[in-house]
Write an enzyme that holds these catalytic residues in place. Structure first.
Site, PDB file in Angstrom:
ATOM      1  N   ASP A   7       0.769  -1.185  -0.161  1.00 29.71           N
ATOM      2  CA  ASP A   7      -0.183   0.043   0.104  1.00 29.71           C
ATOM      3  C   ASP A   7       0.982   1.187   0.166  1.00 29.71           C
ATOM      4  OD1 ASP A   7      -2.465   1.463   0.262  1.00 29.71           O
ATOM      5  OD2 ASP A   7      -1.937   2.197   2.319  1.00 29.71           O
ATOM      6  N   SER A   8       0.102   2.447  -0.361  1.00 31.09           N
ATOM      7  CA  SER A   8       1.013   3.505  -0.391  1.00 31.09           C
ATOM      8  C   SER A   8       1.511   3.901   1.026  1.00 31.09           C
ATOM      9  CB  SER A   8       0.317   4.623  -0.990  1.00 31.09           C
ATOM     10  OG  SER A   8      -0.773   4.977  -0.202  1.00 31.09           O
ATOM     11  N   TYR A  39      -0.814   8.702  -2.424  1.00 31.26           N
ATOM     12  CA  TYR A  39      -0.811   8.266  -3.781  1.00 31.26           C
ATOM     13  C   TYR A  39      -1.839   9.165  -4.409  1.00 31.26           C
ATOM     14  CZ  TYR A  39       2.905   4.789  -4.060  1.00 31.26           C
ATOM     15  OH  TYR A  39       3.783   3.935  -4.021  1.00 31.26           O
ATOM     16  N   GLY A  40      -3.167   9.349  -3.668  1.00 31.26           N
ATOM     17  CA  GLY A  40      -4.244   9.719  -4.266  1.00 31.26           C
ATOM     18  C   GLY A  40      -4.303  11.131  -5.049  1.00 31.26           C
ATOM     19  N   CYS A  70      -4.226  -1.565  -2.283  1.00 33.55           N
ATOM     20  CA  CYS A  70      -4.378  -0.034  -2.427  1.00 33.55           C
ATOM     21  C   CYS A  70      -5.107   0.209  -3.760  1.00 33.55           C
ATOM     22  CB  CYS A  70      -3.042   0.601  -2.669  1.00 33.55           C
ATOM     23  SG  CYS A  70      -2.926   2.345  -3.030  1.00 33.55           S
ATOM     24  N   ASN A  71      -6.382   0.854  -3.452  1.00 33.57           N
ATOM     25  CA  ASN A  71      -7.171   0.904  -4.686  1.00 33.57           C
ATOM     26  C   ASN A  71      -6.643   1.901  -5.625  1.00 33.57           C
ATOM     27  OD1 ASN A  71     -10.245  -0.093  -4.062  1.00 33.57           O
ATOM     28  ND2 ASN A  71      -9.040   0.355  -2.151  1.00 33.57           N
ATOM     29  N   THR A  72      -5.834   2.914  -5.380  1.00 31.99           N
ATOM     30  CA  THR A  72      -5.275   3.935  -6.061  1.00 31.99           C
ATOM     31  C   THR A  72      -4.182   3.370  -6.997  1.00 31.99           C
ATOM     32  OG1 THR A  72      -5.726   5.402  -4.241  1.00 31.99           O
ATOM     33  CG2 THR A  72      -4.237   6.370  -6.208  1.00 31.99           C
ATOM     34  N   GLU A 162      -2.790   9.220   7.904  1.00 31.89           N
ATOM     35  CA  GLU A 162      -1.290   8.848   7.991  1.00 31.89           C
ATOM     36  C   GLU A 162      -0.786   9.809   9.126  1.00 31.89           C
ATOM     37  OE1 GLU A 162       0.798   6.845   6.197  1.00 31.89           O
ATOM     38  OE2 GLU A 162      -0.749   5.944   5.430  1.00 31.89           O
ATOM     39  N   CYS A 194     -10.992   2.634  -0.868  1.00 29.28           N
ATOM     40  CA  CYS A 194      -9.619   3.008  -0.344  1.00 29.28           C
ATOM     41  C   CYS A 194      -9.444   2.290   1.158  1.00 29.28           C
ATOM     42  CB  CYS A 194      -9.503   4.577   0.165  1.00 29.28           C
ATOM     43  SG  CYS A 194      -8.220   5.032   0.513  1.00 29.28           S
ATOM     44  N   THR A 195      -8.322   1.553   0.960  1.00 24.77           N
ATOM     45  CA  THR A 195      -8.041   0.664   2.194  1.00 24.77           C
ATOM     46  C   THR A 195      -7.896   1.561   3.583  1.00 24.77           C
ATOM     47  OG1 THR A 195      -5.843   0.612   1.373  1.00 24.77           O
ATOM     48  CG2 THR A 195      -7.357  -1.046   0.763  1.00 24.77           C
ATOM     49  N   HIS A 196      -7.580   2.762   3.479  1.00 19.06           N
ATOM     50  CA  HIS A 196      -7.434   3.411   4.634  1.00 19.06           C
ATOM     51  C   HIS A 196      -8.802   3.875   5.477  1.00 19.06           C
ATOM     52  CE1 HIS A 196      -3.405   4.771   2.795  1.00 19.06           C
ATOM     53  NE2 HIS A 196      -3.258   5.617   4.209  1.00 19.06           N
TER      54      HIS A 196
HETATM   55  N1  DGL Z   1      -4.801   2.791   0.657  1.00 14.65           N
HETATM   56  C1  DGL Z   1      -4.961   3.653  -0.700  1.00 14.65           C
HETATM   57  C2  DGL Z   1      -6.312   3.188  -1.619  1.00 14.65           C
HETATM   58  O1  DGL Z   1      -6.714   2.298  -1.429  1.00 14.65           O
HETATM   59  C3  DGL Z   1      -4.792   5.225  -0.133  1.00 14.65           C
HETATM   60  C4  DGL Z   1      -4.397   6.059  -1.305  1.00 14.65           C
HETATM   61  C5  DGL Z   1      -3.357   7.045  -1.088  1.00 14.65           C
HETATM   62  O2  DGL Z   1      -2.093   7.078  -0.715  1.00 14.65           O
HETATM   63  O3  DGL Z   1      -3.950   8.365  -1.316  1.00 14.65           O
HETATM   64  O4  DGL Z   1      -6.285   4.011  -2.406  1.00 14.65           O
END
Ligand code: DGL
Length: 269
Positions: A7-8, A39-40, A70-72, A162, A194-196
């Site tokens: 993940d990011s 990353y988003g 990570c979806n992004t 974060e 988003c996994t967050h």
């Molecule tokens: N956990 C990432 C996701 O699922 C977050 C992305 C980010 O870093 O913005 O999209």
């Protein structure tokens, strides 16, 4: 060596936690690119470059299978990576498909033509990059017809999580849900894309109301990974679990310990 989970930043820990509970004998190497999160808010080329470097790092460290938790990264980089040069014996998979299969009442890998499903109005909450990629809508259209998707780009939520500023994260979630409801007053279901976001799932649920079914990925990905590894046990590998970060290990360990409510120690990637 082990299955890689990328993940990011910290969000993929929600997936890691679920897969570890579902597959307690499988070793996992978690890699958070905390030095480059979020990353988003980046463009697709940038996300592709960072994701590719991270996945290659995990491959080089002996992980044959890497899950983009990570979806992004899944939205902006997965297809491009899969269509590019994947070394022999290595695989990279994303987190969209298990979620969409659950939403569209499908079994793993059912590739039959799109059909009508019970859910008609879906609220999608995701990062700006995931929303603008339209990857979720594209994957959904392969499997279902007549589903109206309203997407809400949830700026700021990942940064707040974060930084461990949960009060800000919760306030932002409430305001993003309000914004979504102005566009789609009565969704049947909501996707935490988003996994967050599972770290603030209760805030989403409360703001959406109890009658909205909230889908989040962790358990769905864990089930689909268990199914995949049942068919491909050669991808499990051996070795021991580890937590790697491109960021500051001490800071990342302390946030991760707070989120998962157990001692987590990251080392430098
Ligand atoms: N956990 C990432 C996701 O699922 C977050 C992305 C980010 O870093 O913005 O999209």
């Amino acid at each position: 060596m082990a299955v890689g989970i990328f993940d990011s930043g910290l969000g993929g820990l929600t997936v890691l936690d679920a897969v570890q509970k579902r597959l307690p004998d499988v070793p996992f190497i978690y890699y958070g690119d905390n030095a480059n999160t979020p990353y988003g808010v980046r463009d697709a080329d940038d996300i592709f470059r960072l994701t590719k470097a991270a996945v290659e790092h995990l491959w080089d460290n002996g992980c044959d299978l890497v899950i983009l938790a990570c979806n992004t990264a899944s939205a902006a980089a997965l297809r491009r990576m899969q269509e590019g040069k994947v070394p022999h014996g290595k695989r990279v998979l994303g987190v969209f498909v298990p979620l969409i299969e659950a939403l569209t009442e499908r079994q793993w890998g059912d590739n039959s033509p799109p059909r009508e499903v019970a859910i008609k109005h879906v609220a999608l909450f995701a990062t700006p990059a995931t929303v603008s990629s339209r990857a979720f809508q594209r994957e959904l259209a392969f499997r279902a017809i007549g589903v109206d998707v309203e997407a809400q780009a949830c700026g700021g939520v990942v940064d707040a999580i974060e930084e461990g500023d949960m009060i800000l994260a919760e306030a932002l979630v409430r305001s993003h849900v309000d914004a979504l409801k102005r566009k789609m007053p009565s969704p049947d279901a909501a996707v935490l894309g988003c996994t967050h976001y599972p770290l603030v799932a209760d805030v989403f649920q409360k703001a959406l109301g109890a009658d909205v079914k909230v889908f989040s990925q962790a358990d769905l990905v864990a089930e689909s990974l268990a199914d995949y590894l049942g068919r491909r046990p050669d991808m499990i590998g051996g070795g021991t679990s580890a937590f790697l970060t491109s960021g500051k290990p001490e800071k990342v360990s302390s946030r991760a310990t707070q989120f998962l409510r157990r001692e987590i120690t990251f080392t430098a990637a």
